[in-house]
Motif scaffolding. Structure first.
Motif, PDB file in Angstrom:
ATOM      1  N   TYR A 103      39.840  38.455  30.558  1.00  0.00           N
ATOM      2  CA  TYR A 103      40.085  37.135  31.140  1.00  0.00           C
ATOM      3  C   TYR A 103      41.165  36.394  30.355  1.00  0.00           C
ATOM      4  O   TYR A 103      41.977  35.669  30.924  1.00  0.00           O
ATOM      5  CB  TYR A 103      38.782  36.333  31.182  1.00  0.00           C
ATOM      6  N   ASP A 106      44.309  37.826  31.587  1.00  0.00           N
ATOM      7  CA  ASP A 106      44.508  37.385  32.963  1.00  0.00           C
ATOM      8  C   ASP A 106      44.984  35.931  33.020  1.00  0.00           C
ATOM      9  O   ASP A 106      45.891  35.584  33.785  1.00  0.00           O
ATOM     10  CB  ASP A 106      43.196  37.546  33.734  1.00  0.00           C
ATOM     11  N   ASN A 109      48.537  35.736  31.992  1.00  0.00           N
ATOM     12  CA  ASN A 109      49.368  36.109  33.133  1.00  0.00           C
ATOM     13  C   ASN A 109      49.576  34.923  34.070  1.00  0.00           C
ATOM     14  O   ASN A 109      50.685  34.676  34.570  1.00  0.00           O
ATOM     15  CB  ASN A 109      48.712  37.250  33.922  1.00  0.00           C
ATOM     16  N   PHE A 370      48.463  42.009  37.803  1.00  0.00           N
ATOM     17  CA  PHE A 370      47.618  40.821  37.984  1.00  0.00           C
ATOM     18  C   PHE A 370      46.296  41.195  38.656  1.00  0.00           C
ATOM     19  O   PHE A 370      45.218  40.790  38.208  1.00  0.00           O
ATOM     20  CB  PHE A 370      48.374  39.786  38.830  1.00  0.00           C
ATOM     21  N   LEU A 373      43.879  43.484  36.332  1.00  0.00           N
ATOM     22  CA  LEU A 373      43.188  42.728  35.282  1.00  0.00           C
ATOM     23  C   LEU A 373      42.112  41.830  35.868  1.00  0.00           C
ATOM     24  O   LEU A 373      41.022  41.672  35.288  1.00  0.00           O
ATOM     25  CB  LEU A 373      44.203  41.897  34.488  1.00  0.00           C
ATOM     26  N   LEU A 374      42.394  41.251  37.012  1.00  0.00           N
ATOM     27  CA  LEU A 374      41.403  40.414  37.680  1.00  0.00           C
ATOM     28  C   LEU A 374      40.184  41.237  38.079  1.00  0.00           C
ATOM     29  O   LEU A 374      39.031  40.845  37.853  1.00  0.00           O
ATOM     30  CB  LEU A 374      42.025  39.759  38.920  1.00  0.00           C
ATOM     31  N   ASN A 377      37.839  42.045  35.301  1.00  0.00           N
ATOM     32  CA  ASN A 377      36.897  40.961  35.029  1.00  0.00           C
ATOM     33  C   ASN A 377      35.667  41.049  35.919  1.00  0.00           C
ATOM     34  O   ASN A 377      34.575  40.631  35.528  1.00  0.00           O
ATOM     35  CB  ASN A 377      37.586  39.602  35.245  1.00  0.00           C
TER      36      ASN A 377
END
Length: 486
Positions: A103, A106, A109, A370, A373-374, A377
């Motif tokens: 996070y 993220d 980013n 993006f 990585l999201l 999470n």
């Protein structure tokens, strides 16, 4: 003692609810499930609110009031005291720390994306920046905040509060503007028909539910503030119920707002990264404001993300300051500076963040980085949340030993049944999240992202098992040196 209580600076239950809300669910958190599940996510939200979120908030209430005398509070102490195991307490602390790192990356980013919209005014970031430069700038932002966290703690606390309130305000303004647009001639881009609302119970549907839990979980963050309430027994449940209603309002109405602006059958590929900017761009133009509203949101988003970074970096150091750390971590990693902060923990945070960035750098586009990585999470955060229910089950199995001023479901069997449901559902959603969500099943991209997910989680959580082993080697070496010196 009476005078001390009078002079204590108490927090109101509503302030606590707001503080918890702004650290749990952000404006952009509603966009991710909307892209994954379309308008049918409304049914998912309603189902989760009724069968999961309300029990979850009430479980946190009982845990918080059971251990309210421990001002440090929090999930690790609940597990440690509920199970009587220091090792499980340490493991929970590590898991809590590890799940903040994806996070953290993220959010970093998102800082770059917000700056790009402020400068460019559009979604052309990938045309001006390579994936390598994107990753490098993300890492620089993380390093800067690790430095500033140590030097300007109070300023970052204030920024966190202001940023949270500003973002909540933008979320509320969004709902109001959508309502205004619909009453002034605008039409729903996605009609509210049963065919659009009906969930499609596919493998993709279940693999994306972890992101809903990621968006709505985090109520246990309020635990350390229980002692700040003047009447904890009365006010803490109020805070949790307020959190339920605020979460319900924003998830349902903001999703309907998105349905008014976007056709769920034709959602932009970069919706998770740029959808919130598109939304305010559309509303601004509907209101005759051009891109002004979008620029206002981009500025608020930038400030909010910087505030989030401050909170995440602070949280990333807590595991290294726990009372079980010295037993399970090597001495070198616990070394503190003059301010009492474990500086080497920041180095480890930066190192694992760099690992994730290098891994994500193998993806072809910034939008892919993006999204990956999201989605990561959506795996690690629910795994952490599942531990909340383990703590609840532990105290309910021993309910004669653990007394609380608030009891969620007085019947023991009923409480255990709900606790097990919440745990198994959360754990299953986290595990299903390993399945890649954007890539097509059977393709090389799907296989690569699957292995990236598995490898990342093994590193994030597995490092926590490596440190106790290093600590044992260190203790053995110290014992040998002592024998030789004698």
């Amino acid at each position: 003692m009476i005078e001390e209580k009078k002079n204590k600076n108490y927090m109101s239950w509503l302030t606590l609810a707001m503080l918890d809300y702004v650290t749990i669910i952000g404006f952009e958190d509603i966009f991710f499930p909307f892209q994954n599940q379309g308008l049918s996510v409304v049914i998912s939200w309603l189902f989760l609110l009724a069968t999961y979120i309300i029990p979850y908030e009430m479980i946190v209430t009982q845990l918080g009031l059971t251990f309210k005398e421990n001002e440090a509070g929090g999930l690790a102490s609940w597990i440690r005291r509920g199970t009587g195991s220091d090792a499980l307490g340490y493991a929970t602390s590590w898991m809590y720390w590890a799940q903040t790192i994806p996070y953290l990356v993220d959010v970093s980013n998102s800082v770059i994306v917000a700056i790009s919209w402020l400068i460019l005014g559009n979604n052309t970031l990938s045309q001006h920046m390579s994936t390598f430069t994107f990753g490098l700038l993300t890492f620089v932002i993380i390093l800067l905040f690790l430095v500033f966290e140590n030097s300007y703690r109070k300023a970052l606390d204030i920024m966190s509060l202001i940023g949270g309130i500003a973002m909540f305000s933008m979320s509320f303004i969004f709902v109001l503007l959508v309502a205004w647009a619909l009453t002034h001639g605008a039409h729903m881009a996605t009609p509210l028909t049963w065919s659009n609302l009906k969930p499609s119970f596919s493998l993709h549907y279940f693999s994306t539910t972890g992101l809903l839990i990621f968006a709505m979980s985090g109520a246990e963050l309020a635990a350390p503030y229980v002692s700040r309430l003047k009447h904890p027994v009365r006010d803490f449940p109020k805070s949790m119920w307020a959190l339920v209603f605020m979460t319900a309002f924003m998830t349902i109405f903001q999703t309907l707002g998105l349905a008014a602006l976007f056709d769920t059958h034709n959602i932009p590929k970069d919706f998770k990264m740029n959808g919130s900017y598109y939304a305010f761009q559309i509303l601004g133009r509907e209101a005759g404001m051009g891109n002004t509203l979008m620029y206002v949101f981009a500025a608020v988003q930038l400030f909010f993300m910087l505030a989030q970074l401050a909170a995440l970096v602070d949280a990333a150091s807590r595991v290294f300051a726990s009372d079980t750390a010295s037993e399970y971590m090597p001495k070198w990693i616990l070394k503190k500076n003059k301010s009492g902060r474990p500086v080497h923990s920041y180095m480890l945070t930066a190192g694992i963040a760099l690992f994730l960035l290098l891994l994500s750098g193998t993806l072809p586009e910034i939008n892919d980085i993006f999204n990956w990585l999201l989605n990561l999470n959506g795996i690690v955060s629910p795994y952490k949340t599942s531990v909340v229910f383990i703590a609840f089950l532990a105290i309910r199995y021993q309910q004669d030993k653990f007394k609380s001023d608030f009891v969620f479901i007085k019947n023991k069997k009923g409480a255990l049944a709900v606790g097990w449901w919440c745990f198994l559902f959360t754990f299953a959603c986290a595990t299903m999240g390993f399945l890649p969500q954007e890539a097509q099943f059977g393709t090389q991209a799907w296989t690569n992202q699957l292995w990236m997910n598995i490898f990342s989680v093994l590193v994030l959580f597995g490092t926590g098992f490596l440190l106790p082993w290093l600590r044992k080697l260190e203790m053995k070496r110290e014992a040998d040196e002592e024998v030789l010196s004698n």
